[in-house]
Design an enzyme around this catalytic site. Structure first.
Site, PDB file in Angstrom:
ATOM      1  N   GLY A  40      31.901  71.091  33.929  1.00  0.00           N
ATOM      2  CA  GLY A  40      30.966  72.198  33.788  1.00  0.00           C
ATOM      3  C   GLY A  40      30.594  72.871  35.091  1.00  0.00           C
ATOM      4  N   CYS A 249      38.068  84.016   3.218  1.00  0.00           N
ATOM      5  CA  CYS A 249      39.048  84.961   3.757  1.00  0.00           C
ATOM      6  C   CYS A 249      39.725  85.715   2.605  1.00  0.00           C
ATOM      7  CB  CYS A 249      40.092  84.204   4.578  1.00  0.00           C
ATOM      8  SG  CYS A 249      41.524  85.205   5.028  1.00  0.00           S
ATOM      9  N   CYS A 252      43.647  84.479   2.562  1.00  0.00           N
ATOM     10  CA  CYS A 252      44.092  83.098   2.331  1.00  0.00           C
ATOM     11  C   CYS A 252      43.016  82.236   1.685  1.00  0.00           C
ATOM     12  CB  CYS A 252      44.577  82.467   3.625  1.00  0.00           C
ATOM     13  SG  CYS A 252      43.248  81.949   4.716  1.00  0.00           S
ATOM     14  N   CYS A 274      40.664  85.930   8.172  1.00  0.00           N
ATOM     15  CA  CYS A 274      40.673  84.936   9.240  1.00  0.00           C
ATOM     16  C   CYS A 274      40.928  85.608  10.585  1.00  0.00           C
ATOM     17  CB  CYS A 274      41.802  83.920   9.031  1.00  0.00           C
ATOM     18  SG  CYS A 274      41.514  82.735   7.745  1.00  0.00           S
ATOM     19  N   CYS A 280      45.801  81.494   9.176  1.00  0.00           N
ATOM     20  CA  CYS A 280      45.831  82.281   7.943  1.00  0.00           C
ATOM     21  C   CYS A 280      47.256  82.327   7.378  1.00  0.00           C
ATOM     22  CB  CYS A 280      45.317  83.686   8.229  1.00  0.00           C
ATOM     23  SG  CYS A 280      44.861  84.617   6.751  1.00  0.00           S
TER      24      CYS A 280
END
Lengths: 307, 198
Positions: A40, A249, A252, A274, A280
């Site tokens: 970080g 979605c 899909c 998606c 997808c």
């Protein structure tokens, strides 16, 4: 788009493998090692001019160029999609300068460079995800002076960030930050996860893959080792929440994934699909059908039994 | 006059492989990472120590070598020629410290720990050991380790436990450690903690 793993032709003459010279790679590699050792923390590095403008992923490209080996398989996504301009040009760049194999399939990739999404498919051990980062300093818009933000990180003095989130609550009734949502890494540094939607933040927590972040213009590299705690900042009475979507979605029928809005016409028609194009496509080829998925004409698919 | 030992056969590929091993070693502390080295450096510099130095050191990253390595002038000559790095006598100036004799005590308190604002400006210690094992030994935890991981180096570098313990109190400052045995390397970045000692 349904390209599978593709082997590229011989690399462009006149360039070193993966474009960067060896001294630059060593400098970036040393920065990456320190970044992994201090999760970080933003390691300064001598970012080079790349043959693309700032904002197009010069940081991510330099990190990818420095870690890439001849046997790696590279996937590049732009907002989850393999086939948008930024993704296509970076993929081509490495095909030409490193002649590495590229893929659109998350599963097959060893290195994934991303501009602001984490694939829906869970990443596995041994994979590396490289984020392109525009502004690496999470405190930058609260404190413009680098000397001061350095000091705040050194002292772990992050009250300012909580004040910002609190002001969100005071003004909007909830934390209105939806992307570049600040996280605390391994209980120490506050980090900007690059402008990924906050939907992806939980995926960073204890991820099995190594996460590297490169900011070219701002000249910073940082990292999250695998299996590292990543906590999205919040308050007891305003816990961190990710976006949810009403409908699955439209192509899909996937639920629990991040969706993009697609405007269909100028009368308010729209669909939600998606954002992860590979995810997808794989679902559709496995037979999942969303509410707005149409059949391709037989002339296109060459499937005579459909006619 | 003896000929200078060769560097990497394929600089680009070899340097990337060695870096990859070191990166994975730091990303997965305590795990053995294969480190293929085709170098034949002047002894007592081990092929693995030489490979790590050639892959990562240069004129921007000075090297410190321990007394055993310094006793053989060909070692410094080899490192200087192939890396372009300065061989420094002051430990605090070193980006990498190469240790061929892990049983001898080091001037640990003199290596660069980084500063509170720039903790990355610290020395990476590279120990040559004869054997590394994941089967038994010390139990490690920290970032990069799902749960805990067992690891043992033999010989156990003198003062290593003190370095790892000091890393806990000093964090984010600290010393990152690599242990290189024939054909493999283990990383102990400053985030790694010892939970159980043998």
């Amino acid at each position: 788009m349904s390209t599978h793993v593709s082997a590229a032709a011989s690399p462009e003459a006149g360039y070193n493998f993966a474009y960067l010279d060896e001294q630059t790679k060593r400098m970036i590699r040393r920065a990456i090692l320190k970044a992994i050792a201090i999760p970080g923390y933003q390691v300064p590095f001598a970012s080079r001019e790349m043959p693309m403008p700032y904002g197009w992923g010069t940081g991510g490209v330099q990190v990818t160029a420095s870690i890439l080996g001849r046997d790696d398989v590279l996937k590049v996504i732009d907002q989850g999609s393999d086939d948008t301009t930024n993704a296509v040009s970076i993929r081509k760049f490495f095909e030409r300068t490193a002649s590495v194999r590229t893929t659109t399939h998350t599963r097959e990739a060893t290195v994934i460079q991303t501009r602001h999404r984490i694939p829906e498919e869970t990443l596995r051990e041994g994979q590396v995800i490289v984020y392109q980062v525009p502004i690496p300093e999470p405190l930058r818009f609260l404190e413009p002076r680098e000397t001061e933000t350095r000091k705040l990180h050194a002292l772990a003095e992050y009250g300012l960030m909580h004040v910002k989130l609190y002001e969100d609550i005071a003004r909007h009734g909830h934390i209105a930050t939806t992307y570049a949502y600040p996280v605390e890494v391994a209980g120490r540094y506050i980090m900007d996860p690059s402008p990924t939607p906050k939907f992806d933040n939980p995926k960073m927590h204890l991820m099995a893959a190594l996460q590297l972040f490169g900011a070219g213009r701002e000249k910073r590299i940082y990292a999250i080792p695998p299996y590292t705690e990543v906590r999205s900042l919040d308050f007891e009475d305003h816990p961190f929440r990710i976006q949810t979507f009403k409908d699955p979605c439209a192509l899909c029928a996937a639920t629990g994934v991040y969706l993009d809005e697609v405007i269909m016409d100028d009368r308010g028609g729209r669909m939600f699909v998606c954002s992860d194009s590979d995810f997808c496509e794989e679902r559709r080829s496995a037979g999942h059908r969303g509410s707005m998925l149409a059949d391709a004409p037989a002339a296109l698919t060459g499937d005579s039994t459909h006619a | 006059m003896s000929a200078l030992a060769l560097g990497f056969a394929d600089q680009v590929t070899n340097a990337q492989q060695i870096f990859g091993a070191v990166m994975n070693a730091f990303a997965c502390p305590g795990s053995l990472q294969p480190l293929p080295s085709d170098l034949d450096p002047p002894r007592p510099l081990s092929p693995e120590l030489a490979a790590i130095a050639l892959a990562l050191a240069d004129h921007e990253a000075p090297i410190w070598i321990d007394a055993r390595l310094a006793a053989e002038p060909a070692v410094a000559e080899f490192l200087r020629f192939h890396t372009g790095a300065t061989i420094v006598s002051r430990p605090e100036e070193a980006a990498f410290a190469l240790v061929a004799d892990p049983e001898r005590s080091l001037p640990v308190e003199r290596f660069a720990l980084g500063t509170a604002e720039y903790p990355d400006r610290s020395t990476t210690l590279v120990f040559a050991v004869s054997d590394l094992s994941e089967a038994e030994g010390w139990r490690l935890t920290g970032p990069g380790i799902p749960g805990s991981r067992i690891f043992l180096a033999s010989p156990w570098p003198r003062g290593l436990a003190d370095i790892v313990r000091a890393n806990r109190t000093l964090f984010p400052r600290g010393l990152d450690v690599l242990l290189a045995a024939p054909d493999c390397v283990v990383g102990l970045p400053r985030t790694t903690r010892l939970v159980e000692e043998i």
